[in-house]
Design an enzyme around this catalytic site. Structure first.
Site, PDB file in Angstrom:
ATOM      1  N   CYS B  84       4.902  13.523   9.638  1.00 34.82           N
ATOM      2  CA  CYS B  84       4.006  12.313   9.070  1.00 34.82           C
ATOM      3  C   CYS B  84       3.259  12.737   7.788  1.00 34.82           C
ATOM      4  O   CYS B  84       2.628  12.089   7.169  1.00 34.82           O
ATOM      5  CB  CYS B  84       3.056  11.539  10.248  1.00 34.82           C
ATOM      6  SG  CYS B  84       4.266  10.996  11.458  1.00 34.82           S
ATOM      7  N   HIS B 333       3.512   2.372   8.391  1.00 31.63           N
ATOM      8  CA  HIS B 333       3.607   3.695   8.351  1.00 31.63           C
ATOM      9  C   HIS B 333       4.918   4.313   8.032  1.00 31.63           C
ATOM     10  O   HIS B 333       5.804   4.682   8.946  1.00 31.63           O
ATOM     11  CB  HIS B 333       3.108   4.197   9.757  1.00 31.63           C
ATOM     12  CG  HIS B 333       3.174   5.537   9.920  1.00 31.63           C
ATOM     13  ND1 HIS B 333       2.935   6.501   8.823  1.00 31.63           N
ATOM     14  CD2 HIS B 333       3.096   6.512  10.966  1.00 31.63           C
ATOM     15  CE1 HIS B 333       2.916   7.750   9.534  1.00 31.63           C
ATOM     16  NE2 HIS B 333       3.029   7.795  10.613  1.00 31.63           N
TER      17      HIS B 333
END
Lengths: 386, 386
Positions: B84, B333
């Protein structure tokens, strides 16, 4: 920018690895650190190359796995990917991190675990480095794309099928002298021509191998290299990175702009020309690729690469030995590790440690690493210290 | 090293993208170049972040796709991956390429296409950022791992379930003011607590979104930024990169060493302390993560982050507004783009262009991007020009 040197190298034997991905990473990394003869706590960051472990092993975020494998859990890490040029991209990032003064000592490495998967799954994973929407989804694979290049090359420069086969013959011969190589089997031109057909005119002997393997390099600022390390030091003289379109339909496929651009940058930084290079590890995913690349690197005139190989000019005792390691063709091609394994060989030669395959008067060596169908290329130039 | 500035930003609306991966890349990249008001031929290289397109879209080697999308096929490109934190790793590499004088102008970007896959496939792809051998293969997923962190946090600092929920409530409120955000829906603490249970104590409202999106940044050497660009320029003051073990079993999960190490480096380079930061975009893959991170960044004492949020200190009009964009929780995201979308927001605020969500007196902003279960972290600090 300041100078950067190689102070340690390590790689696994290529082929089927007898352990896990983590074991393979640990073996290569520990060998490099041990070879560098440094306190490992000097390492400040890890630049790691892996092509497609996300697909073949379900493992992404591999940087921290490397840090854990060597017991340095809190190091900053990152993964680089540029298809078959992945390993050299990791090297280039590590190189610049030191050149610009961000770090003094870094570990660069790469690994790929491939032999645990079936050929169709390997082929599918490799084809993810095409323009998938336009190419892989309509059935294109890398052997088929490079077969197009071979056919076009024959059309432009004449049918050099026999001479082209000599690239494989020579690389197999060299691999027999490399204990880390996957293949230890001499072949001849007839073996190549009569091999199992893959994509005309390429047979299985024109194609590089499916391999497991890892390779690691410890880099340090040149100004501190011999103070911190007890190894034979090799200096990085230049690095170049070039790109080109990913898809085959819109570009010249008998000369790669990515290689030409990377070569211009690397030669420029090193202040050298092609004739200054004593030997090179050159990307030979297929025999035709090695031929195109040694031309694009300026070692031979366009259209003359295949003949140069068949005349022995790239053999171990030739004017410019190519792929003394055995190359991707016979040493092996664990994608993420390949560029670093090329550098492992260049450094081994420059140190005079190549044993039976040692090149005489090896002072300046180059590695050339190509990603995709000529879509990205990294070239690095190295010099041994007297 | 020389100064580096942001001269252009662009992102897509987050959520379900109505086109292909290539379309999404092109939209974000063209917006950033257009925003920079430069001749695109000044761009010399592309640093691109993508987490797992190899698995979710069968597409690796995405750098050249970006180059093609903007009509600059021959640029050198590379892909960065750190779960991430992928987007910020691409930013950091682009930043250093200019800082050390390798290039003058580069394009950094990231993208992820996710909504075309089913939840189990998305979950499997995300879990590739765990230590797969020890974690994913025995059933661990990221919600379950961060739920462990929440439970441990409650054990150490008291049950702050209600205060923790306020992180989601606040981020949702901010996202309502962000036209690029995926969610435009106000929620309250009861919505969060009574949401569909995911992994106790986390409900679906404690979890960030599955999103498509791309975000791009044009960087230039500060010394030429206002000569080549007609945009409002924002300077990069500092960058930090930290790491830690990938596996959850051997580390502190209520404070991440990767964040602390990256923060130390970024604050040190900028010559600033936490109290100098006016606002921040902070990684909130889960509500508990935002709380741990704002503590590790030094904005609040250990164990006090949840209360600080519930007291409104991180709201748009609070002492240190956090996630004015809506965060991963409500803006979205799209993994490879996330860090760059955080920077998009920081720059937008520093330019005074954030409209209804504009933070007053926003002069110095920070983005914090975490990869894996606290395994890698990148932090960047920015300052607007008067």
């Amino acid at each position: 920018m300041r100078g950067v040197s190689v102070i340690g190298i390590g790689e696994t034997k290529m082929g089927k690895y007898p352990g896990t991905l983590k074991d393979m990473i640990r073996e290569g990394a520990e060998k490099a650190i041990s070879d560098a003869k440094i306190d490992k706590k000097l390492i400040e960051a890890i630049y790691f190359g892996n092509f497609n472990g996300s697909f073949w092993s379900g493992q992404s975020l591999m940087g921290p796995l490397v840090a854990e494998a060597i017991g340095l859990e809190d190091l900053p890490t990152m993964r680089l990917e540029g298809a078959c040029a992945t390993g050299s991209l990791a090297f280039r990032q590590g190189f610049y991190s030191i050149a610009c003064g961000l770090y003094d000592v870094v570990l660069v490495g790469g690994a790929e675990l491939m032999t645990h998967k079936s050929t169709p799954v390997i082929t599918e994973g490799l084809a993810s480095a095409t323009d998938v929407e336009l190419e892989a989804k309509v059935g294109a694979t890398f052997p088929s794309l490079f077969a197009l290049a071979a056919n076009r090359y024959f059309y432009e420069y004449g049918n050099v099928r026999e001479e082209m086969a000599m690239a494989a013959v020579q690389n197999h011969a060299n691999a027999c002298l490399n204990p880390d190589a996957q293949m230890h089997k001499r072949i001849d031109v007839d073996t190549v021509k009569n091999g199992f057909p893959v994509a005309y005119p390429l047979t299985v002997y024109d194609c590089s191998l499916v391999s497991d393997g890892s390779a690691f390099i410890v880099l340090a600022a040149s100004e501190i290299a011999d103070k911190i390390s007890g190894s034979k030091i090799v200096d990085v003289l230049g690095s170049g990175h070039g790109g080109s379109t990913i898809q085959v339909s819109t570009k010249n496929i008998t000369s790669f702009a990515a290689t030409r651009n990377a070569a211009k940058e690397a030669y420029g930084m090193a202040g050298l020309k092609p004739s200054d290079i004593d030997f090179a590890e050159v990307h030979d995913c297929f025999t035709i690729t090695q031929i195109i690349n040694i031309e694009d690197l300026g070692f031979f005139e366009k259209g003359r690469g295949a003949r140069a190989i068949s005349e022995g000019r790239t053999a171990l005792d030739g004017a410019i030995p190519i792929n003394s390691s055995g190359g991707l063709k016979a040493k092996g091609h664990p994608i993420g590790a390949t560029g670093l394994s090329q550098i492992f060989e260049v450094v081994t030669q420059l140190r005079g440690d190549a044993g039976e395959r040692q090149i005489k008067n090896a002072r300046i060596g180059l590695n050339h690493n190509l990603g995709g169908m000529g879509a990205t290329c990294v070239i690095n130039i190295f010099r041994g210290r007297e």
